[in-house]
Design a protein around this motif. Structure first.
Motif, PDB file in Angstrom:
ATOM      1  N   ARG A  19      -7.681 -23.218  18.897  1.00  0.00           N
ATOM      2  CA  ARG A  19      -8.051 -22.786  17.708  1.00  0.00           C
ATOM      3  C   ARG A  19      -9.736 -22.301  17.904  1.00  0.00           C
ATOM      4  NH1 ARG A  19     -10.152 -26.459  12.547  1.00  0.00           N
ATOM      5  NH2 ARG A  19      -9.176 -25.140  10.934  1.00  0.00           N
ATOM      6  N   SER A  21     -13.206 -20.954  16.474  1.00  0.00           N
ATOM      7  CA  SER A  21     -13.943 -20.892  15.110  1.00  0.00           C
ATOM      8  C   SER A  21     -15.110 -19.890  15.312  1.00  0.00           C
ATOM      9  CB  SER A  21     -14.576 -22.328  14.854  1.00  0.00           C
ATOM     10  OG  SER A  21     -13.558 -23.374  14.938  1.00  0.00           O
ATOM     11  N   THR A  78     -17.234 -20.112   7.700  1.00  0.00           N
ATOM     12  CA  THR A  78     -16.611 -20.360   9.192  1.00  0.00           C
ATOM     13  C   THR A  78     -15.363 -19.534   8.894  1.00  0.00           C
ATOM     14  OG1 THR A  78     -17.564 -22.556   9.328  1.00  0.00           O
ATOM     15  CG2 THR A  78     -15.719 -21.746  10.700  1.00  0.00           C
ATOM     16  N   PHE A  80     -11.682 -19.008  11.154  1.00  0.00           N
ATOM     17  CA  PHE A  80     -10.880 -19.735  12.240  1.00  0.00           C
ATOM     18  C   PHE A  80      -9.624 -18.831  12.628  1.00  0.00           C
ATOM     19  CE2 PHE A  80     -12.898 -23.721  11.320  1.00  0.00           C
ATOM     20  CZ  PHE A  80     -12.937 -23.862  10.156  1.00  0.00           C
TER      21      PHE A  80
END
Length: 129
Positions: A19, A21, A78, A80
């Motif tokens: 993942r 960010s 943010t 992702f």
């Protein structure tokens, strides 16, 4: 001044997940579409995924559709990129980018790097076999 800072890259085995960010600073980006691009060594930069300012519309490259998911949390500025079932071909530096528009009318416009005016420094993702 807008700054985009990516994190979450590293080494992962093929078939695994990772993942990424992208934290933005300098101004609120709730009115801007965002995207992830990637560039493998010796290859041109390519579009991976894009998301509209409100998070409702997403676009994906055919090569990642069904495996990657782009999302955003505007409360914390943010974006992702959840990457599942990673392939060796996914080895690249992944870049976060801010669009000058709130949304793009189709995937081809979302994938056009000319719409993006700020870029992060990139985070390396290496997928081993």
């Amino acid at each position: 001044q807008v700054q985009l800072v990516e994190s979450g890259g590293g080494l992962v085995q093929a078939g695994g997940s990772q993942r990424l960010s992208c934290v933005t600073s300098g101004r609120t980006l709730r009115q801007n579409a965002m995207a992830w691009f990637r560039q493998a060594l010796g290859k041109e930069r390519e579009f991976v995924a894009g998301v509209s300012a409100d998070g409702e519309v997403t676009y994906y490259a055919d090569s990642v559709k069904g495996r990657f998911t782009i999302s955003r949390d505007n409360a914390v500025n943010t974006v992702f990129l959840q990457m599942n079932n990673l392939k060796v071909a996914g080895t690249a530096t992944y870049y976060c980018a801010k669009s000058g528009l709130a949304s793009h009318s189709n995937r081809y416009r979302a994938a056009d790097s000319r719409f993006y005016d700020y870029w992060g420094q990139g985070t390396q993702v290496t997928v081993s076999s």
